[in-house]
Design an enzyme around this catalytic site. Structure first.
Site, mmCIF file in Angstrom:
data_model
loop_
_atom_site.group_PDB
_atom_site.id
_atom_site.type_symbol
_atom_site.label_atom_id
_atom_site.label_comp_id
_atom_site.label_asym_id
_atom_site.label_seq_id
_atom_site.Cartn_x
_atom_site.Cartn_y
_atom_site.Cartn_z
ATOM 1 N N HIS A 119 0.818 -1.221 0.000
ATOM 2 C CA HIS A 119 0.000 0.000 0.000
ATOM 3 C C HIS A 119 0.854 1.274 0.000
ATOM 4 O O HIS A 119 0.399 2.321 -0.434
ATOM 5 C CB HIS A 119 -0.983 0.008 1.183
ATOM 6 C CG HIS A 119 -0.357 0.193 2.525
ATOM 7 N ND1 HIS A 119 0.167 -0.858 3.255
ATOM 8 C CD2 HIS A 119 -0.148 1.297 3.283
ATOM 9 C CE1 HIS A 119 0.639 -0.412 4.399
ATOM 10 N NE2 HIS A 119 0.464 0.902 4.451
ATOM 11 N N ASP A 120 2.104 1.176 0.470
ATOM 12 C CA ASP A 120 2.988 2.344 0.462
ATOM 13 C C ASP A 120 4.006 2.301 -0.676
ATOM 14 O O ASP A 120 5.032 2.996 -0.619
ATOM 15 C CB ASP A 120 3.731 2.450 1.802
ATOM 16 C CG ASP A 120 2.856 3.054 2.900
ATOM 17 O OD1 ASP A 120 1.873 3.739 2.561
ATOM 18 O OD2 ASP A 120 3.163 2.845 4.088
ATOM 19 N N LYS A 123 5.751 5.398 -2.089
ATOM 20 C CA LYS A 123 6.802 6.119 -1.351
ATOM 21 C C LYS A 123 8.184 5.863 -1.936
ATOM 22 O O LYS A 123 9.163 6.494 -1.517
ATOM 23 C CB LYS A 123 6.780 5.714 0.122
ATOM 24 C CG LYS A 123 5.604 6.300 0.888
ATOM 25 C CD LYS A 123 5.652 5.948 2.362
ATOM 26 C CE LYS A 123 4.485 6.589 3.115
ATOM 27 N NZ LYS A 123 4.481 6.223 4.553
ATOM 28 N N HIS A 148 1.999 9.635 -2.623
ATOM 29 C CA HIS A 148 2.328 8.214 -2.749
ATOM 30 C C HIS A 148 1.142 7.311 -3.125
ATOM 31 O O HIS A 148 1.340 6.335 -3.842
ATOM 32 C CB HIS A 148 3.040 7.696 -1.490
ATOM 33 C CG HIS A 148 2.167 7.407 -0.322
ATOM 34 N ND1 HIS A 148 1.843 8.353 0.612
ATOM 35 C CD2 HIS A 148 1.561 6.263 0.078
ATOM 36 C CE1 HIS A 148 1.082 7.807 1.548
ATOM 37 N NE2 HIS A 148 0.892 6.542 1.247
ATOM 38 N N HIS A 172 -6.368 4.158 0.015
ATOM 39 C CA HIS A 172 -6.186 3.773 1.423
ATOM 40 C C HIS A 172 -6.042 4.968 2.375
ATOM 41 O O HIS A 172 -6.053 4.780 3.597
ATOM 42 C CB HIS A 172 -5.007 2.802 1.582
ATOM 43 C CG HIS A 172 -3.640 3.423 1.514
ATOM 44 N ND1 HIS A 172 -2.988 3.677 0.322
ATOM 45 C CD2 HIS A 172 -2.794 3.833 2.498
ATOM 46 C CE1 HIS A 172 -1.806 4.202 0.577
ATOM 47 N NE2 HIS A 172 -1.654 4.316 1.879
ATOM 48 N N HIS A 173 -5.909 6.198 1.847
ATOM 49 C CA HIS A 173 -5.899 7.388 2.714
ATOM 50 C C HIS A 173 -7.173 8.217 2.573
ATOM 51 O O HIS A 173 -7.238 9.345 3.082
ATOM 52 C CB HIS A 173 -4.673 8.261 2.417
ATOM 53 C CG HIS A 173 -3.431 7.803 3.118
ATOM 54 N ND1 HIS A 173 -3.289 7.820 4.487
ATOM 55 C CD2 HIS A 173 -2.263 7.287 2.626
ATOM 56 C CE1 HIS A 173 -2.088 7.360 4.821
ATOM 57 N NE2 HIS A 173 -1.451 7.031 3.707
ATOM 58 N N ASP A 201 -3.985 0.552 8.794
ATOM 59 C CA ASP A 201 -2.824 1.426 8.599
ATOM 60 C C ASP A 201 -2.691 2.412 9.755
ATOM 61 O O ASP A 201 -1.599 2.620 10.303
ATOM 62 C CB ASP A 201 -2.985 2.163 7.266
ATOM 63 C CG ASP A 201 -1.732 2.908 6.839
ATOM 64 O OD1 ASP A 201 -0.624 2.458 7.188
ATOM 65 O OD2 ASP A 201 -1.857 3.924 6.141
#
Length: 253
Positions: A119-120, A123, A148, A172-173, A201
């Site tokens: 999920h990251d 980055k 990201h 996801h954010h 998260d």
């Protein structure tokens, strides 16, 4: 010699019929034909079983390869940000547990697990100095980190996963009230998988050490998702997460 009886018999699965009085040559021919058909049916069944087994083995092999690629992607992110090493794996562990607690189908949970593990991914384009900076980030650095989810989506969107992995990473954010990023999605417009991922998260991040702060702690993390359930976080995902920690002894260890 009743044609109705003959038709009914054929419909229920006989190979053929003979009209009396019997002709022995006709009897033998029908028996031979029936045996040939029987042998062909047995051969076809075996072929189908072998084919199904081959497809199953091939599918399993492809799944293992896909898992390996996902793990490699996850590791690539961690190598650039050693302070959060294991974060994506722990988020995946909690996301899977939340999905199971919500009685989601196993196949859907598999998709959540893979998305959580990368999920990251976006980055990877953020300078390592910003990711590991021990002091408060400047506004432009925050803005850079907030790219990201979009970057992760752009990397993954052309891959034909069996699940909407790219969208889960993209979302996801996002928050239930539309205050999240990068698209400001809200409510049901956010995939359930992404809502689960968001809860996992936040809990993992708050419970863990970061270069710019000590670990806030699990109790505070659970209080955060509880106080903001329905506003920022999915209510059902929050409840499932609370049950896992409060009642079922879940831990990241």
């Amino acid at each position: 010699d009743d044609p109705q009886v003959a038709d009914t018999a054929i419909q229920v699965g006989i190979y053929g019929y003979i009209i009396k009085p019997l002709d022995m040559n006709e009897v033998l021919i029908n028996i031979r034909n029936s045996l040939r058909r029987r042998e062909l049916e047995i051969a076809n069944r075996k072929y189908r079983r072998d084919l199904e087994q081959m497809v199953e083995e091939r599918t399993s092999s492809l799944r293992q390869a896909m898992d390996g690629i996902i793990r490699a992607m996850s590791r690539a992110v961690e190598l650039r940000d050693p302070y959060t090493s294991g974060h994506q794996q722990r988020v995946a562990l909690l996301s899977v547990a939340i999905g199971a607690e919500m009685d989601l189908p196993k196949d859907r949970i598999d998709g959540i697990r893979l998305a959580a593990m990368i999920h990251d991914l976006g980055k990877i384009t953020v300078p390592a100095g910003i990711l590991s900076k021990p002091t408060r980030l400047a506004d432009y650095e925050v803005a850079l980190i907030r790219t990201h989810p979009q970057v992760g989506y752009d990397i993954l969107k052309e891959i034909d996963f069996p699940w909407p992995i790219a969208e889960m990473v993209y979302q996801h954010h996002e928050k239930m009230n539309g205050s999240g990023y990068p698209r400001g999605l809200s409510g049901e417009d956010i995939l359930l998988e992404a809502r689960i991922l968001c809860v996992a998260d936040v809990v993992e991040a708050m419970a863990s050490y970061r270069p710019y702060r000590p670990a806030i702690g699990l109790d505070q993390a659970l209080l955060e998702i509880s106080d903001n359930a329905g506003t920022l976080y999915d209510f059902q995902a929050m409840q499932a997460c609370q049950r896992l920690f409060r009642e079922k002894g879940f831990s990241f260890a």
